[in-house]
Motif scaffolding. Structure first.
Motif, mmCIF file in Angstrom:
data_model
loop_
_atom_site.group_PDB
_atom_site.id
_atom_site.type_symbol
_atom_site.label_atom_id
_atom_site.label_comp_id
_atom_site.label_asym_id
_atom_site.label_seq_id
_atom_site.Cartn_x
_atom_site.Cartn_y
_atom_site.Cartn_z
ATOM 1 N N SER A 71 0.836 -1.201 0.000
ATOM 2 C CA SER A 71 0.000 0.000 0.000
ATOM 3 C C SER A 71 0.870 1.249 0.000
ATOM 4 C CB SER A 71 -0.928 0.036 1.220
ATOM 5 O OG SER A 71 -1.574 1.306 1.322
ATOM 6 N N LYS A 86 1.616 -5.576 -4.983
ATOM 7 C CA LYS A 86 0.494 -5.396 -5.913
ATOM 8 C C LYS A 86 0.711 -6.234 -7.176
ATOM 9 C CE LYS A 86 -0.457 -0.670 -4.442
ATOM 10 N NZ LYS A 86 -0.424 0.756 -4.843
ATOM 11 N N ARG A 112 -1.851 -9.001 -8.502
ATOM 12 C CA ARG A 112 -2.350 -8.993 -9.886
ATOM 13 C C ARG A 112 -2.064 -10.325 -10.566
ATOM 14 N NH1 ARG A 112 -5.962 -8.000 -13.816
ATOM 15 N NH2 ARG A 112 -4.955 -8.055 -15.872
ATOM 16 N N TYR A 151 -6.144 -0.848 -5.528
ATOM 17 C CA TYR A 151 -6.302 -2.238 -5.983
ATOM 18 C C TYR A 151 -7.363 -2.431 -7.066
ATOM 19 C CZ TYR A 151 -4.116 -2.255 -1.404
ATOM 20 O OH TYR A 151 -3.306 -1.954 -0.331
#
Length: 346
Positions: A57, A86, A90, A158
Motif C-alpha cells: 500500500s 500489488k 495482480r 487495488y
C-alpha cells in the motif's frame, strides 16, 4: 447436466486468511488450482486484519521499495511482517481468471483494523495526523467525514488490478458498533464504498455483521453478503441474544433482495490449530458435513429455518489462522486437504 440442474447449481469457493498467516504466491496458486479442480468459482483473500496488513500500500507506505526482500517475499521493515506486492496480487488475479476462479481481495474495515491503524500512525507525519481523525482505538471512525474518502483512496490502489465485473470485499465484520439497532453511519459508509466500486465497474461483497435488520431497506441491494454467523460467536450470552434480535437471518436477507454466500461457521470454518487436525476430529467433521449440512443450512446446526431462496447463490469453506503460527504453509496445505476434498465433493 440438465438445464434445470444447471440453474440450481450453487457456486462454491474458498476464503483464505492471509492476515494471521502469510501465504506465498506459490501456495495461493496451489489453492486456486484446488478450487478449480473441485469445481469452485472463487477464492477470497482475507488480506487485512488485526494481525497484518498483508498487501502493498502506497497510502500506508508499505511498498516493495521500502521493504526487505527475501527471495520473492517482501517484509515490512518496521512490523517485520511479510506482505504481497500489488504485482503479485495482480498475478494471482490473472492466474485465477485463466482457470475460471475469481480472486477476490478483501480489505477489511471498519473493524479488524488494528494492523491498518498501526501502519497509518507510523508511516508518515501526515498519516499520523490523519489517524487522529479517521480512527478510534483500533477501528475506523465512521462518524468522521474523512474516513470514507481515506478508505476509497486505499481501495483505489487495488481496483485497477481486477477484471471488470469482479468483486472486491470490504469487510464489515466484528466491529464495536455492531450492537446498535440502527446504524446510519454504517449504512452511509457501506453505500459510499459500494458505489465507488460500482463506478469502477466492480462489485462489492461484505460480511453479514455490518447489516442490521432495521437498516436493510437503506443499504444497496447489489452488495453480495457472505454470511458466517447470526450472532458473531460471542462468548457473552447477552450479546448473542442481542445480535439475534437485531441482525437479519440469511433467509431475511434473501427476502429483502440480497444475494448471499453461505459461510456457516459451524460446518465450514477450518481453524489451523492442533485440535482441528486430530484424526478423530477430522473424521467427525467429514461425517457431520456429509450427513447434516447443505447450502441451505446457515445458522450453526439449525435445520429449521433453511435458506431455500435462489438468491442464496453459493457457499464458501474458510481456512483461518490461529494467530500462533502453529503450522508452516506446506503443513496447512496438507492438513486442510481432507476438509477441502470433502467440501467440494458435497
Amino acid at each position: 447436466m440438465t438445464q434445470s440442474a444447471q440453474a440450481t447449481k450453487k457456486s462454491k469457493g474458498l476464503i483464505l486468511d492471509n492476515a494471521r498467516q502469510y501465504y506465498s504466491v506459490k501456495t495461493i496458486q496451489g489453492f486456486i488450482r484446488r478450487v478449480h479442480a473441485g469445481g469452485g468459482t472463487f477464492i477470497q483473500l482475507h488480506l487485512t486484519d488485526d494481525h497484518r496488513y498483508g498487501v502493498e500500500s502506497k497510502t500506508l507506505n508499505q511498498t516493495t521499495k521500502n521493504a526487505r526482500h527475501k527471495g520473492s517475499v517482501y517484509y515490512n521493515r518496521k512490523t517485520k511482517l511479510a506482505f504481497l506486492s500489488k504485482k503479485q496480487l495482480r498475478s494471482l488475479i490473472v492466474y485465477g481468471h485463466k482457470r475460471h476462479v475469481e480472486v477476490i481481495p478483501e480489505i477489511d474495515t471498519p473493524g479488524h483494523a488494528k494492523a491498518l491503524v498501526k501502519l497509518l500512525k507510523t508511516s508518515s507525519a501526515t498519516n499520523k495526523k490523519l489517524a487522529k481523525k479517521v480512527t478510534t482505538g483500533n477501528e475506523l471512525n465512521l462518524r468522521s467525514a474523512k474516513t470514507a474518502p481515506f478508505v476509497k483512496k486505499l481501495l483505489g490502489e487495488y481496483v485497477g488490478l481486477l477484471y471488470r465485473g469482479q468483486h472486491m470485499a470490504i469487510g464489515g465484520d466484528e466491529y464495536s458498533a455492531s450492537t446498535a439497532t440502527h446504524q446510519p453511519n454504517t449504512v452511509k459508509y457501506t453505500n459510499t464504498l459500494n458505489r465507488y466500486l460500482n463506478k469502477k465497474h466492480l462489485k462489492t461483497t461484505m460480511w453479514n455483521d455490518g447489516l442490521m435488520r432495521a437498516d436493510l431497506k437503506k443499504i444497496d441491494h447489489n452488495i453480495l453478503i457472505t454470511y458466517w454467523s447470526y450472532d458473531g460467536e460471542n462468548d457473552d450470552p447477552k450479546q448473542v441474544k442481542l445480535h439475534r434480535k437485531i441482525r437479519p437471518t440469511l433467509p431475511q436477507l434473501n427476502k429483502a433482495g440480497f444475494q448471499t454466500i453461505n459461510a456457516n461457521f459451524w460446518y465450514l470454518y477450518i481453524i489451523t490449530k492442533p485440535a482441528t487436525f486430530k484424526k478423530s476430529n477430522v473424521n467427525y467433521w467429514k461425517n457431520d458435513l456429509k450427513k447434516n449440512w447443505n447450502v441451505q443450512v446457515w445458522d450453526k446446526t439449525n435445520h429449521k429455518d433453511l435458506a431455500k431462496s435462489s438468491k442464496n447463490i453459493g457457499s464458501a469453506i474458510s481456512i483461518w489462522g490461529d494467530g500462533e503460527k502453529t503450522y508452516s504453509q506446506s503443513q496447512v496445505v496438507s492438513k486442510t486437504a481432507p476438509f477441502l476434498t470433502a467440501y467440494f465433493k458435497q
